[in-house]
Design an enzyme around this catalytic site. Structure first.
Site, PDB file in Angstrom:
ATOM      1  N   LYS A  39      -6.169  -8.403  -8.482  1.00 55.38           N
ATOM      2  CA  LYS A  39      -7.311  -9.107  -9.095  1.00 55.38           C
ATOM      3  C   LYS A  39      -7.867  -8.281 -10.241  1.00 55.38           C
ATOM      4  O   LYS A  39      -7.703  -7.058 -10.267  1.00 55.38           O
ATOM      5  CB  LYS A  39      -8.418  -9.301  -8.049  1.00 55.38           C
TER       6      LYS A  39
ATOM      7  N   GLY B 142       0.777  -1.246   0.000  1.00 55.94           N
ATOM      8  CA  GLY B 142       0.000   0.000   0.000  1.00 55.94           C
ATOM      9  C   GLY B 142       0.802   1.286   0.000  1.00 55.94           C
ATOM     10  O   GLY B 142       0.310   2.320   0.450  1.00 55.94           O
ATOM     11  N   SER B 143       2.010   1.281  -0.568  1.00 63.91           N
ATOM     12  CA  SER B 143       2.781   2.535  -0.538  1.00 63.91           C
ATOM     13  C   SER B 143       2.188   3.581  -1.482  1.00 63.91           C
ATOM     14  O   SER B 143       2.217   4.777  -1.175  1.00 63.91           O
ATOM     15  CB  SER B 143       4.262   2.294  -0.836  1.00 63.91           C
ATOM     16  N   ASN B 144       1.629   3.165  -2.617  1.00 60.76           N
ATOM     17  CA  ASN B 144       0.972   4.139  -3.500  1.00 60.76           C
ATOM     18  C   ASN B 144      -0.299   4.679  -2.856  1.00 60.76           C
ATOM     19  O   ASN B 144      -0.605   5.871  -2.967  1.00 60.76           O
ATOM     20  CB  ASN B 144       0.662   3.511  -4.860  1.00 60.76           C
TER      21      ASN B 144
ATOM     22  N   HIS C  42       1.164   1.402 -13.250  1.00 60.73           N
ATOM     23  CA  HIS C  42       1.992   0.256 -13.644  1.00 60.73           C
ATOM     24  C   HIS C  42       3.455   0.699 -13.686  1.00 60.73           C
ATOM     25  O   HIS C  42       3.761   1.776 -14.221  1.00 60.73           O
ATOM     26  CB  HIS C  42       1.548  -0.270 -15.016  1.00 60.73           C
TER      27      HIS C  42
ATOM     28  N   ASN D  27      -5.271   2.751 -13.031  1.00 61.80           N
ATOM     29  CA  ASN D  27      -4.243   1.861 -12.476  1.00 61.80           C
ATOM     30  C   ASN D  27      -2.873   2.500 -12.658  1.00 61.80           C
ATOM     31  O   ASN D  27      -2.677   3.327 -13.571  1.00 61.80           O
ATOM     32  CB  ASN D  27      -4.276   0.507 -13.198  1.00 61.80           C
TER      33      ASN D  27
ATOM     34  N   GLU E 120       6.437   6.714  -8.974  1.00 59.44           N
ATOM     35  CA  GLU E 120       5.033   6.308  -8.847  1.00 59.44           C
ATOM     36  C   GLU E 120       4.316   7.169  -7.811  1.00 59.44           C
ATOM     37  O   GLU E 120       3.193   7.635  -8.030  1.00 59.44           O
ATOM     38  CB  GLU E 120       4.940   4.841  -8.393  1.00 59.44           C
TER      39      GLU E 120
ATOM     40  N   ASP F 216      -3.558  -4.247 -18.097  1.00 60.53           N
ATOM     41  CA  ASP F 216      -2.701  -3.119 -18.502  1.00 60.53           C
ATOM     42  C   ASP F 216      -3.032  -2.610 -19.903  1.00 60.53           C
ATOM     43  O   ASP F 216      -2.163  -2.104 -20.609  1.00 60.53           O
ATOM     44  CB  ASP F 216      -1.207  -3.539 -18.463  1.00 60.53           C
TER      45      ASP F 216
END
Ligand code: GRF
Length: 199
Positions: A91, A12-14, A109, A107, A179, A150
């Site tokens: 998921k 969960g760092s983002n 990536h 998202n 990020e 993606d």
């Protein structure tokens, strides 16, 4: 104030970077719900410590995949979520949820998509592949989520150099720093209208 729903599976760092950006005002939004498929994820602990509402939704809570999808959609709607952010969510997002939030599921990536994306390209595997391919640069991509891994429209990318002595771990750390900045910046640009989401 726009409301964010964050989907997480791991550390969960983002997610934390987004929460911090909301707190400092860099991002004019608030996190209204954090949903994880992994009830033991570090991200849920971080969110609870910050008094942010959490939900565990998985094949344990909803063995039927269609009901899981509906529960996800309803949880997001009940929490008045405007944008759904995947932040290390392992998921696929179901069709009901994607339809309800069409063009509003994002998202992050850790590569310059379409390079080093797709099934199996997650976590350290991405950075291993970049080093094996002797790339001189990699980066970060923020993209819309569709039913392919993606595969959705790219909203923002930022390059990161690959250094000669990089290991997958050292490269991952350099990419992760970017990020943490780019995700919040991109969401803010969507909110203030400088990035226009496709219909
Ligand atoms: C990040 O590298 C992100 O790009 C990818 O999954 C990882 C999640 O890391 N989608 P964290 O859980 O945010 O620390």
């Amino acid at each position: 104030m726009k409301k964010l729903g964050i989907l997480v599976s791991g550390r969960g760092s983002n997610m934390l970077a987004i929460m911090d950006a909301c707190k400092t005002g860099k991002l004019s939004a608030e996190v209204s719900i954090v949903i994880s498929n992994n009830r033991d994820s570090n991200a849920l602990t971080i969110a609870r410590d910050r008094n942010i509402k959490t939900a565990h939704l998985s094949s344990i809570t909803h063995p039927d995949v269609q009901f899981l999808d509906i529960a996800m959609k309803e949880t997001l709607i009940d929490n008045e979520v405007d944008f759904v952010l995947l932040a290390g969510f392992m998921k696929k997002v179901g069709r009901e949820t994607l339809n309800a939030y069409k063009g509003r599921v994002l998202n992050i990536h850790p590569s310059l998509l379409p390079r080093f994306g797709g099934q199996g390209m997650f976590g350290i595997h991405v950075h291993e592949a970049v080093i094996t391919a002797a790339e001189k640069e990699t980066g970060v991509t923020i993209h819309l989520v569709d039913s392919e891994y993606d595969g959705g429209t790219i909203l923002a990318q930022r390059k990161v150099p690959v250094k000669i002595n990089d290991t997958p771990e050292s490269l991952a750390a350099r990419v992760l720093e970017v990020e943490h900045v780019l995700y919040a910046e991109t969401i803010q640009k969507i909110i203030d209208g400088s990035i226009i989401l496709p219909d």
